[in-house]
Structure formats: C-alpha cells, structure tokens
Design a protein around this motif. Sequence first.
Motif, PDB file in Angstrom:
ATOM      1  N   ILE A 160       0.846  -1.192   0.000  1.00 40.92           N
ATOM      2  CA  ILE A 160       0.000   0.000   0.000  1.00 40.92           C
ATOM      3  C   ILE A 160       0.885   1.246   0.000  1.00 40.92           C
ATOM      4  O   ILE A 160       0.593   2.231  -0.674  1.00 40.92           O
ATOM      5  CB  ILE A 160      -0.961  -0.009   1.210  1.00 40.92           C
ATOM      6  N   TYR A 161       1.977   1.193   0.737  1.00 45.31           N
ATOM      7  CA  TYR A 161       2.898   2.325   0.792  1.00 45.31           C
ATOM      8  C   TYR A 161       3.430   2.658  -0.605  1.00 45.31           C
ATOM      9  O   TYR A 161       3.455   3.821  -1.007  1.00 45.31           O
ATOM     10  CB  TYR A 161       4.054   2.015   1.741  1.00 45.31           C
ATOM     11  N   LYS A 162       3.833   1.630  -1.352  1.00 44.50           N
ATOM     12  CA  LYS A 162       4.352   1.860  -2.704  1.00 44.50           C
ATOM     13  C   LYS A 162       3.249   2.393  -3.620  1.00 44.50           C
ATOM     14  O   LYS A 162       3.483   3.295  -4.421  1.00 44.50           O
ATOM     15  CB  LYS A 162       4.955   0.581  -3.283  1.00 44.50           C
ATOM     16  N   LEU A 163       2.042   1.853  -3.491  1.00 48.36           N
ATOM     17  CA  LEU A 163       0.915   2.350  -4.280  1.00 48.36           C
ATOM     18  C   LEU A 163       0.670   3.826  -3.973  1.00 48.36           C
ATOM     19  O   LEU A 163       0.422   4.619  -4.879  1.00 48.36           O
ATOM     20  CB  LEU A 163      -0.341   1.522  -3.993  1.00 48.36           C
ATOM     21  N   ALA A 164       0.776   4.184  -2.704  1.00 43.36           N
ATOM     22  CA  ALA A 164       0.606   5.583  -2.307  1.00 43.36           C
ATOM     23  C   ALA A 164       1.654   6.469  -2.971  1.00 43.36           C
ATOM     24  O   ALA A 164       1.339   7.558  -3.470  1.00 43.36           O
ATOM     25  CB  ALA A 164       0.680   5.716  -0.784  1.00 43.36           C
ATOM     26  N   LYS A 165       2.886   6.009  -2.988  1.00 43.26           N
ATOM     27  CA  LYS A 165       3.970   6.787  -3.611  1.00 43.26           C
ATOM     28  C   LYS A 165       3.755   6.959  -5.114  1.00 43.26           C
ATOM     29  O   LYS A 165       3.967   8.031  -5.660  1.00 43.26           O
ATOM     30  CB  LYS A 165       5.332   6.122  -3.349  1.00 43.26           C
ATOM     31  N   CYS A 175      -8.878   6.071 -11.039  1.00 41.82           N
ATOM     32  CA  CYS A 175      -8.070   6.149 -12.258  1.00 41.82           C
ATOM     33  C   CYS A 175      -6.586   6.069 -11.922  1.00 41.82           C
ATOM     34  O   CYS A 175      -5.818   5.370 -12.598  1.00 41.82           O
ATOM     35  CB  CYS A 175      -8.369   7.443 -13.016  1.00 41.82           C
ATOM     36  N   LYS A 176      -6.174   6.767 -10.877  1.00 43.86           N
ATOM     37  CA  LYS A 176      -4.772   6.729 -10.455  1.00 43.86           C
ATOM     38  C   LYS A 176      -4.365   5.317 -10.033  1.00 43.86           C
ATOM     39  O   LYS A 176      -3.275   4.851 -10.371  1.00 43.86           O
ATOM     40  CB  LYS A 176      -4.541   7.692  -9.287  1.00 43.86           C
ATOM     41  N   ILE A 177      -5.239   4.649  -9.294  1.00 45.24           N
ATOM     42  CA  ILE A 177      -4.946   3.288  -8.834  1.00 45.24           C
ATOM     43  C   ILE A 177      -4.867   2.332 -10.024  1.00 45.24           C
ATOM     44  O   ILE A 177      -3.942   1.525 -10.124  1.00 45.24           O
ATOM     45  CB  ILE A 177      -6.002   2.825  -7.804  1.00 45.24           C
ATOM     46  N   ALA A 178      -5.815   2.435 -10.927  1.00 45.87           N
ATOM     47  CA  ALA A 178      -5.809   1.572 -12.114  1.00 45.87           C
ATOM     48  C   ALA A 178      -4.553   1.793 -12.942  1.00 45.87           C
ATOM     49  O   ALA A 178      -3.931   0.834 -13.401  1.00 45.87           O
ATOM     50  CB  ALA A 178      -7.061   1.825 -12.950  1.00 45.87           C
ATOM     51  N   ASP A 179      -4.176   3.051 -13.120  1.00 37.51           N
ATOM     52  CA  ASP A 179      -2.957   3.353 -13.886  1.00 37.51           C
ATOM     53  C   ASP A 179      -1.722   2.784 -13.192  1.00 37.51           C
ATOM     54  O   ASP A 179      -0.851   2.205 -13.842  1.00 37.51           O
ATOM     55  CB  ASP A 179      -2.794   4.858 -14.082  1.00 37.51           C
ATOM     56  N   ALA A 180      -1.649   2.962 -11.882  1.00 39.62           N
ATOM     57  CA  ALA A 180      -0.487   2.473 -11.132  1.00 39.62           C
ATOM     58  C   ALA A 180      -0.379   0.949 -11.199  1.00 39.62           C
ATOM     59  O   ALA A 180       0.723   0.403 -11.257  1.00 39.62           O
ATOM     60  CB  ALA A 180      -0.568   2.926  -9.682  1.00 39.62           C
ATOM     61  N   LEU A 181      -1.523   0.283 -11.211  1.00 41.24           N
ATOM     62  CA  LEU A 181      -1.542  -1.183 -11.267  1.00 41.24           C
ATOM     63  C   LEU A 181      -1.561  -1.710 -12.701  1.00 41.24           C
ATOM     64  O   LEU A 181      -1.527  -2.923 -12.923  1.00 41.24           O
ATOM     65  CB  LEU A 181      -2.746  -1.718 -10.489  1.00 41.24           C
ATOM     66  N   ASP A 182      -1.640  -0.792 -13.653  1.00 42.93           N
ATOM     67  CA  ASP A 182      -1.656  -1.129 -15.078  1.00 42.93           C
ATOM     68  C   ASP A 182      -2.799  -2.082 -15.417  1.00 42.93           C
ATOM     69  O   ASP A 182      -2.618  -3.108 -16.073  1.00 42.93           O
ATOM     70  CB  ASP A 182      -0.315  -1.723 -15.514  1.00 42.93           C
ATOM     71  N   VAL A 183      -3.998  -1.716 -14.923  1.00 47.65           N
ATOM     72  CA  VAL A 183      -5.214  -2.476 -15.235  1.00 47.65           C
ATOM     73  C   VAL A 183      -6.293  -1.498 -15.678  1.00 47.65           C
ATOM     74  O   VAL A 183      -6.233  -0.311 -15.390  1.00 47.65           O
ATOM     75  CB  VAL A 183      -5.722  -3.309 -14.031  1.00 47.65           C
TER      76      VAL A 183
END
Length: 67
Positions: A17-22, A46-54
């Motif tokens: 979660i920490y890395k996702l936050a960063k 949208c930010k979460i989806a982009d970060a996870l590439d989904v």
Amino acid sequence: MLWNRIQKELNRQEMSIYKLAKITGIKDTTLHNYKKGSEPSFKNMCKIADALDVSLDVFRKENKTDE
C-alpha cells in the motif's frame, strides 16, 4: 468489495500500500480508508488503475459481483 480486487492486484504485483501511495500520490491513510470500506473517487480510481496497469473495468466487474 472493491478493495478485494485492488488487494489481489497488489499481491499479484508484490506491491505494498505504501508503494501504491507513492506511485499514485494518494495518501496511504486514504488507501487504508478504502481498505476499510470507503469508496474512492473516480479520480483516485483512475490513479490506482494506472499504477496497477489495469483497466477500470476490472474494478467495475468486481464491484458488481460483490453487490
């Protein structure tokens, strides 16, 4: 629950979660609130989806099955 799909992706990618936050710029406390059941804004999803590439559709489908 929406967070279940996010957590599956985090586990799959071995991301905390920490890395996702960063990566997203979303505070880790906010992400923990999502984990507890708060609904994320569309912008943050949208930010979460982009970060996870989904695709956002991945989260939408999961949400429908949880209802």
